[in-house]
Design an enzyme around this catalytic site. Structure first.
Site, short mmCIF file in Angstrom:
data_model
loop_
_atom_site.label_atom_id
_atom_site.label_comp_id
_atom_site.label_asym_id
_atom_site.label_seq_id
_atom_site.Cartn_x
_atom_site.Cartn_y
_atom_site.Cartn_z
N GLU A 1 10.21 2.46 10.29
CA GLU A 1 11.18 3.53 10.07
C GLU A 1 10.40 4.82 10.15
O GLU A 1 9.66 5.17 9.24
CB GLU A 1 11.86 3.32 8.70
CG GLU A 1 13.21 3.96 8.64
CD GLU A 1 13.13 5.39 8.17
OE1 GLU A 1 13.15 6.29 9.04
OE2 GLU A 1 13.01 5.63 6.96
N LYS B 1 0.84 -1.20 0.00
CA LYS B 1 0.00 0.00 0.00
C LYS B 1 0.88 1.26 0.00
O LYS B 1 1.53 1.58 0.97
CB LYS B 1 -0.90 0.06 1.24
CG LYS B 1 -1.82 1.28 1.19
CD LYS B 1 -2.30 1.72 2.55
CE LYS B 1 -1.96 3.11 2.97
NZ LYS B 1 -1.97 4.21 2.02
N CYS C 1 13.36 11.83 5.95
CA CYS C 1 13.49 11.55 7.39
C CYS C 1 14.93 11.72 7.83
O CYS C 1 15.20 11.78 9.02
CB CYS C 1 12.94 10.21 7.82
SG CYS C 1 12.68 9.04 6.59
N GLU D 1 9.68 16.87 14.80
CA GLU D 1 9.92 16.75 13.37
C GLU D 1 8.95 17.65 12.60
O GLU D 1 7.74 17.59 12.81
CB GLU D 1 9.74 15.29 12.92
CG GLU D 1 10.12 15.12 11.46
CD GLU D 1 10.04 13.69 10.97
OE1 GLU D 1 9.01 13.05 11.22
OE2 GLU D 1 11.01 13.23 10.35
C1 UN1 Z 1 13.41 8.79 4.08
O1 UN1 Z 1 13.48 9.98 3.95
O2 UN1 Z 1 12.37 8.24 4.52
O3 UN1 Z 1 19.58 8.87 2.80
C2 UN1 Z 1 14.46 7.84 3.74
C3 UN1 Z 1 18.67 9.61 2.45
C4 UN1 Z 1 17.47 9.03 1.79
C5 UN1 Z 1 16.46 8.87 2.88
C6 UN1 Z 1 15.25 8.18 2.53
N1 UN1 Z 1 17.78 7.85 1.07
O4 UN1 Z 1 18.66 10.79 2.70
#
Ligand code: UN1
Length: 438
Positions: A200, A127, A234, A331
């Site tokens: 995550e 999804k 993130c 955040e």
């Molecule tokens: C995300 O933002 O959920 O290393 C992960 C990095 C990217 C992050 C992806 N590959 O900044």
């Protein structure tokens, strides 16, 4: 669900090197379609073209890497405590896994989950975010085109409440992998029963700049970490922790550059920063500007959208930010940066660590002692030395500490998508009892 259940046994019994052949094909098709997918991504979620191409590249990399796992997928052997007995482990799939993915890396993050889930022999219910269904459809079409047996990968689009919830709670789904907000992550843990869960979630990443840092290098890293992908990674840097000796110099350098960043259409080469994903994200950025002002931080630049122009928000920098304020703790997922002044290395580390999250961190220094101490002391899943907080490579572990979640993504996620099963083979021809029982 029915399709996944039907497809699973056959896929499980397909030898991993054969499963890998599909992954190699998917990789090749992704390479062929890289430009088309990147353009679609720019249109659907707004990041600039070169970053969208990077996103597709991460997908290519993970399919390549996981295809290689088809001829590894190592188990282990270990001696038995008894004579004429052989002990080993093998990896078996979990069964049917539910993958729930965000909009900010609409090709890469699904691929980070789909590729390992496939090579381990799982069937998948996928999804994607309701903000980026088109990218998901195109990715799945490519996977179909590679000839993956029907029912092994099943796409279900829709909202979290209508589609996500049933996946999270479904009794026939044995594993979940989710990337997204902390609140949804919490909901999943509370509602997923005893499923194997990989989360995550958010973060509050920081870049430390010590008194001896190469400031020009640090400047490039901060601009990239804070404003790349409009702050919507993130791994984005939303705090810069700066030694007092270089604070005001670095602040001036940073604000001068941030003001010059160009907002616009991600397909134009002149654009540095695209829009935010949606109206809610724009409102959230405005809200945090108000919060920052109320908390007594000083706004140096930005702090507002671009009138009449969609969801754009100017690169925003606050100074005199207190490490415990909401601006420095929560955040935001937008182009808003908090500058924090510190007196020494110990303070830098403790300010950096004093957040509930722990995904990515960075330190700029020429001092080897600072660098190595930071590697040991920063409570984050990722630490960069003299580079920004973003830009992970797929074959290293990706995941964080504390409220950032559980488990690892991308290249180190075989444990998330398989069980390492113990196998005992007794060839003594008699009943032998372990544990010292005669
Ligand atoms: C995300 O933002 O959920 O290393 C992960 C990095 C990217 C992050 C992806 N590959 O900044």
């Amino acid at each position: 669900m029915v399709a996944a259940e039907k497809a699973f046994p056959n896929w499980r019994d397909t030898p991993a090197p054969k499963r890998a052949e599909f992954l190699f094909k998917i990789r090749d098709l992704l390479i062929k379609n890289k430009d088309r997918l990147a353009r679609l991504e720019v249109k659907e979620m707004g990041k600039v073209y070169k970053e969208a191409a990077g996103d597709v590249q991460e997908a290519i990399d993970i399919f390549e890497y996981m295809a290689g796992e088809g001829r590894r997928l190592f188990g282990r052997t270990t001696p038995s405590e008894l004579k004429n007995k052989f002990n080993a482990t093998i990896r078996i799939p979990i069964g049917i896994v539910g993958l729930i993915t965000p909009w900010n890396f609409p090709i890469a993050i699904p691929s980070w989950k789909i590729a390992p889930a496939l090579i381990c022999g799982n069937a998948i219910v996928f999804k994607p975010s309701s903000d980026t269904p088109l990218c998901a459809v195109e990715l799945v079409k490519i996977i179909e085109k590679a000839g993956l047996p029907k029912g092994v990968l099943n796409l279900v689009t829709g909202s979290g409440s209508r589609v996500g919830n049933p996946i999270i709670k479904h009794s026939k789904i044995n594993g979940l992998s989710f990337t997204g907000s902390r609140d949804t992550g919490k909901f999943i843990r509370e509602n997923a029963g005893l499923k194997k869960v990989n989360l995550e979630l958010g973060s509050k990443n920081a870049i430390i700049i010590m008194e001896d840092a190469n400031l020009q290098l640090a400047l490039d890293g901060v601009l990239w970490g804070a404003f790349g992908t409009t702050g919507q990674r993130c791994t984005a840097a939303s705090r810069v922790i700066i030694h007092e000796k270089v604070f005001s110099k670095f602040q001036t350098m940073l604000v001068n550059k941030a003001r010059k960043l160009k907002l616009g259409n991600g397909l134009s080469k002149a654009t540095d920063i695209g829009p935010l994903i949606n109206k809610a994200a724009l409102e959230k950025s405005y809200r945090y500007v108000d919060i920052g002002k109320q908390e007594g931080a000083k706004l140096l630049c930005g702090g507002e959208g671009v009138k009449g122009k969609g969801f754009f928000f100017k690169p925003t920098i606050f100074t005199n930010v207190s490490p415990s304020s909401r601006l420095a703790q929560e955040e935001i997922f937008g182009p808003i940066l908090a500058l924090i002044k510190i007196k020494n290395f110990e303070e830098a580390i403790s300010v950096c660590n004093e957040v509930k999250y722990g995904l990515s961190s960075a330190i700029y220094t020429e001092n080897m002692q600072y660098a190595f101490r930071a590697i040991n002391q920063l409570e984050f899943g990722i630490t960069y030395i003299n580079s920004s907080t973003i830009g992970a490579e797929v074959h290293l572990p990706f995941g964080g500490t504390k409220d950032t979640g559980w488990g690892k993504e991308a290249g180190w996620s075989l444990d998330e998508f398989s069980e390492e099963k113990a196998v005992y083979i007794d060839f003594s021809g008699k009943l032998q009892k372990a544990q010292g029982i005669e």
